[in-house]
Write an enzyme that holds these catalytic residues in place. Sequence first.
Site, PDB file in Angstrom:
ATOM      1  N   SER A  12      -8.550  -0.206  -5.239  1.00  0.00           N
ATOM      2  CA  SER A  12      -8.796   0.120  -3.833  1.00  0.00           C
ATOM      3  C   SER A  12     -10.286   0.330  -3.602  1.00  0.00           C
ATOM      4  O   SER A  12     -11.074  -0.596  -3.756  1.00  0.00           O
ATOM      5  CB  SER A  12      -7.965   1.342  -3.417  1.00  0.00           C
ATOM      6  OG  SER A  12      -7.647   1.276  -2.039  1.00  0.00           O
TER       7      SER A  12
ATOM      8  N   LYS B 200       0.859  -1.187   0.000  1.00  0.00           N
ATOM      9  CA  LYS B 200       0.000   0.000   0.000  1.00  0.00           C
ATOM     10  C   LYS B 200       0.890   1.230   0.000  1.00  0.00           C
ATOM     11  O   LYS B 200       1.139   1.864   1.028  1.00  0.00           O
ATOM     12  CB  LYS B 200      -0.921  -0.007   1.218  1.00  0.00           C
ATOM     13  CG  LYS B 200      -2.107   0.961   1.064  1.00  0.00           C
ATOM     14  CD  LYS B 200      -3.003   0.555  -0.080  1.00  0.00           C
ATOM     15  CE  LYS B 200      -4.149   1.521  -0.282  1.00  0.00           C
ATOM     16  NZ  LYS B 200      -4.929   1.195  -1.474  1.00  0.00           N
TER      17      LYS B 200
END
Length: 630
Positions: free
Chosen positions: A393, A192
Site C-alpha cells: 500500500s 482492500k
Amino acid sequence: MKLVKGAWMILVGIKDFLVLVFMLLFFTMLFAALSAKPNPAAIRDGALVVALDGTLVEQPEEVDPWSKLGGGSAVKQQRLRDVVRALDAAKTDSHVKAVVLDLDRFMGGYPAAISEVAAAVGRVRAGGKPVLAYATAYTDDSYALAANASEIWVNPLGGAMFAGPGGTRLYYKGLMDKLGVTAHIYRVGKFKSAVEPYMRNDMSPEAKEAELAIYQPIWAQWQAEIAKARPKAKLADYLAKPADTVVAANGDIAKSNLALGIVDKLGDRMAFSKRVAEIAGAPSGKPVGTFNRIKLDDFIAANPLPTGGDAIGVITIAGEIIDGKAGPGKAAGDSVSALLLKGLATKNLKALVVRVDSPGGSALASEQIRQAILQAKAQGLPVVVSMGSLAASGGYWVSTGGDTIFAEPNTITGSIGIFGVIPTFEKTLAKIGVGADGVKTTPLSGQPDIYGGTNAETDRLLQSAIEAGYARFIGVVSAARKLTPERVNEIAQGRVWIGGTAHQLGLVDRFGGIDDAIAEAARRAKLDPAKVHAVYLEKEPSSWAKLFESLTEDKDEDGDRTDEAAGPDMFARVAIEQRAMFARALGDARRLAHGGSVQARCLECSAMGPATGSLEDQTLFDAIAARLGL
C-alpha cells in the site's frame, strides 16, 4: 528568632539531602549507562550467543522509558541487519568457536526477515563453525532458524509444533452496532480488506482468496527451506498428522520430534550449556553449566559497518507511515523526508537506496516521502528500492520513486488501493437519550458531523476524493512501472501479492536483499560495488531511551541463563498470542478513532508477521490491563 532559625536549618538540611540524593542518582545512572555500552575490547575466545529475544524488525521502535518503569511488557525488537552482520562476521572470526542460537524467547518476524537470518545461519554452518540452537518450544519462525544449525536442542518438557500461516482475525461490526457507532467507509479496490473489520463480522470471499494466494507460497517456501537445511527430517509426516505422531509417543512432543529427526538432542538449559562448554570452553571459578561467551552487542560493536570508499545513502522507511514527526520504527512523513533531504545536502552521496519495510499508512505522508525521494533523482543520483518483509500500500507508493525495485521472493507487497474511515456516534447518543441538532448554511456545514452523522452530499464528496486519490495512485504506479493505467488497475484493487508474483506482474524488477540493492546503486553510479559503503540516514534513539533501556533490561553478571526459568512452552505461547490479538484490537479501535487522513494501508499484513504486534498497541493494552487490574 530561634523558631525561624530552626526552620531555616531544617530547610537547608532538606535541600542538602535532596542534592545528595540527586547526585547519587546521577552518578548511579552514569555508571549504569557506561557499563551498559557495548565493549568491543571484551571479545575473547568463546561462543557467540545470538539470543533473539523478542522480534526481528528492520528498524526497532523507540521504547517509551516511562512505560517500562511502570511495569510495561513491551517485547524487545532485534535489528535485522545487525543480526545478519554479526552472523556473517562470525564465519571468519577466530575468537568465535561456535554460535549459540538462543531462541527460547524469540517471538518471530515476517517471512522475508526469517529467511534472511536463516540463510545467514546456514552460511556460518557451511563455513565450518558449529551452530547450536536451543529452545523450550519451537514454532514456525524459530524452527526455520534452528533448522540451519548443526545441532538442534529442545527441552524434554517442550517440543516443536508447526501451525503454518493463517488464523483468525477480529471483526467489530456487531460490537459497533451494539454501541451505536457508525463507520462511514470510503474505499476503492474490491480486495482492500483493511476496512472489513469495521463493516463486516467475517472475512469476505475476495479477502480469503487474496490471503490464500499469499499464504500458500509462503508455506511452500518454508517447507522447502526446511527440507534443504534438514533433508533427513521427516517433516512431511509431522505436518500431515501431528496428533498421531505425538500420541504414538505417549503425548511426549519432544520425543516424537526426536524420532522424526526434527530435533537432534533433548536436554534442559544446563545440559545444553555443558555441551557448548565442550566446544567453546568454560571459565574457571564459575558454576557448572557456564561457558565462555561472546555477547552479541559487544560483537556487533567490534564489527561495525564499513566506512571506506564512496557513500551510498540508505533511507529506511520502516513501520506505519504516519503524518508529522516520530522516532525510529515509525515512518513519519516530516521525519523521514527531513532525514533524507539533510543527507542529500550534507553527506556527499553518490546514490540512494530506499529500504522499505512498511504496511503503509497515510497517503499524504507516503506522497511526501516519495517527493523527497524524487529530490535525489533531481540531483542526478541513481535511486534503487530494496523491499524488506513488507512494502504494501503506502509502502509500495513510496517505492515507485526508485529507478529499479529489489524484493525477496516472500516479500509482501502490492495492496494498491486507498480508503478512509470516519466514525460517527449519532446512534450511540440516541441510546442514552442525547440528541444532536443545529443550523446549517450549506450542505457541508458541520460535516462530517460525528454527533449527527454524515449526509449524502458529504458521502459523495468524500467517496469522490478517495476515487481521485486511487486514480493518482494508479497513475504514479503506471508511470513508474511503465504499465498502462488499465493494467495497473487490473492488478491493483487493493490486492496483496507475494514478491515472486509481484515480479511476474511487473511490480518488482529483481530479487535480492539490501546488499544487492547497494551494489546495484553503485553500478548505476558507475562505481565499483566493492569500494562503496552504506550511510544509513536515520535518527538514533535518544540517550535517555538507551539509558532507561539499559537500566530496566534483565541481566546478570555474565548473561548466562542456566538458573532462569525455561522460556514459554506451547500453552504459554498461545496465551501470549491471545494477549497480542486483544492488543491489536485496541490498536484497531485507536486507528479508527484517530485515523484522520486518507489511508494507503495494508491492515491485513499484520496477520502475516509476529504475533506480538506493534509496541504502541502493546503499551495501550498494558495501560488498560493495569487500570482493570488484569
